[in-house]
Motif scaffolding. Structure first.
Motif, short mmCIF file in Angstrom:
data_model
loop_
_atom_site.label_atom_id
_atom_site.label_comp_id
_atom_site.label_asym_id
_atom_site.label_seq_id
_atom_site.Cartn_x
_atom_site.Cartn_y
_atom_site.Cartn_z
N UNK A 1 42.62 83.26 128.14
CA UNK A 1 41.89 83.28 129.41
C UNK A 1 42.64 82.47 130.48
N UNK A 2 43.26 81.36 130.08
CA UNK A 2 44.05 80.59 131.03
C UNK A 2 45.21 81.41 131.57
N UNK A 3 45.84 82.14 130.68
CA UNK A 3 46.94 82.99 131.11
C UNK A 3 46.43 84.03 132.11
N UNK A 4 45.22 84.52 131.85
CA UNK A 4 44.63 85.50 132.77
C UNK A 4 44.39 84.88 134.14
N UNK A 5 43.92 83.64 134.15
CA UNK A 5 43.73 82.95 135.42
C UNK A 5 45.06 82.88 136.17
N UNK A 6 46.10 82.55 135.46
CA UNK A 6 47.42 82.47 136.08
C UNK A 6 47.82 83.82 136.67
#
Lengths: 253, 253
Positions: free
Chosen positions: A145-150
């Motif tokens: 999910x953090x990668x998605x935010x990025x």
DNA sequence: CGTTCCCTTGACACCGATCAACTCTGGTGG
DNA sequence: CCACCAGAGTTGATCGGTGTCAAGGGAACG
């Protein structure tokens, strides 16, 4: 259609098999987990499994097909904060929270196993390695999910789309859903748009760019990555965040 | 400056206190956790605590001040996938993964407690309620990140900014960082931009809009929410996703 | 065989980025 | 106490990426 979307080897045990490869669990732990995966059910495409705000008594494990977490705003805007593939636990966080702050729906015909929340937590309490495995699942989910935010926040539409195609390739590889350099991509442009935070029209344009640049071909929901290094470079894709340490499963039957 | 940013009551135990209010832990569990929170250290603003890709042997618990998770792309683009406030565990997921896929840095002068990864996992293995509490922390962290995906992906800049101000209000309320309708907001426009996936210039313009609409006032890093219902309505802010069930702590000393 | 999605393409609008100049503020040293 | 200065905030002009609207074509399914 189901089998085309997910050419898997051992249907029911994708999930257990993944745990075996990625978590530090003994065979007795794995057996205990498998014991909770009782009833399997088949669901058509585009069906709600959990509505936003519900608090279902079970956790869903996807066995075959594709599903997604869905978040809706009041005026109908929609985003899919996670695409779920065979072997994924769909809604582990909600087992520990009062209510699901996302819905859950199938994107293709799918088969699922359900695990009673309470039974799962009890098992985790009795077996620390199981608790660790669940925590590992949550942690890697969070990393995705953090990668998605990025991606949504800082990558261009073209980069983000390329990144998604690379991520799906890597994740499907881990569960045996890749053939050669390609895989079945059963999503509509609108579903792709809702996972990238874009619009269907723009997805169409960006796919044309990727095709025109000779990076991919995509027709009839079959994606082929023609230039994997090129696509990964464009996306600045580094699969470390997926935390897939084990060796990928072999392909085909 | 530190005390202005975080007027807390019982510095060292913000974290334990939060667990006491939100998780189902006995006093002996809490004491055991507190026992791991040995050495506290003070750090200046804008210092790296963890670099992206590192695998630090400890988990950081923020006691005072503000910090953030940081993700960088190769060309320097930056996003802050989480703002961290007193009482937050900064990098719990990395305790269960091989490497941190985000960096960690202070935004203001801060004080932190460190917990040995191994000791924490051992404690969780011995005490199931502790394991459950950690899982709860991870799950609610995930819920916040999902909400962020929704905001970046589908809310307008103005809505997203309003949403962030509402979220910070709710979270600071939970740890006693709110006075009246306002709180200290020690971030620069650039830091705000990097948490919203926007640019500093645009932050400035959107803040002017919020001021012009009589929703907030912001000067000298003191934010006052003049029209809380109005701001929440604009943001479609529903604090359920924060999973802060306990009663907020009282304000002041 | 027909209908309904879905995809594609074009024209145009708009939100937010970029570039640049200026102002304000707070901190520092004389 | 004042003068200076660097960083932060403000504002305007312009650009570009993505959204919106609309129309047409094609594929899948009944």
């Amino acid at each position: 259609m189901v089998s085309a979307a997910t050419p898997l080897l051992l249907p029911v045990h994708v999930f257990v098999d993944r745990l075996r490869r990625h978590a530090r669990l003994g065979e007795s732990d794995l057996t205990a987990i498998a014991g909770l995966l009782g009833d399997t059910r088949s669901v058509a495409a585009d069906r709600w499994l959990v509505r936003q705000g519900d608090s279902p008594p079970v956790v869903h494990v996807l066995i075959e097909g594709w599903a997604a977490r869905v978040r809706l705003l009041a005026d109908g805007r929609r985003i899919l904060p996670a695409l779920l593939l065979p072997g994924d636990v769909c809604d582990l966080p909600t087992a520990y929270l009062r209510q699901a702050d996302h819905g859950l729906m199938t994107l293709t015909p799918a088969t699922l196993a359900c695990v009673d929340r309470r039974a799962l937590r009890d098992l985790a309490a009795r077996r620390p390695p199981v608790a660790e495995a669940l925590t590992w699942l949550l942690a890697s989910d969070q990393a995705r999910t953090s990668e998605l935010v990025t991606s949504i926040g800082r990558r261009s539409a073209l980069e983000h789309l390329a990144h998604l195609l690379c991520e799906l390739h890597a994740r499907l590889l881990d569960v045996g859903g890749v053939e050669g350099n390609g895989y079945a991509l059963p999503l509509t442009h609108e579903e792709l748009a809702d996972t990238l935070g874009l619009t269907a029209v723009h997805i169409s344009r960006m796919l044309q760019r990727l095709r025109g640049d000779g990076l991919i071909s995509l027709a009839a929901h079959k994606l082929v990555i023609l230039d994997r290094p090129g696509l990964a470079r464009l996306a600045t894709f580094h699969p470390a965040y997926l935390h897939l340490r084990g060796t990928p499963r072999p392909v085909g039957i």
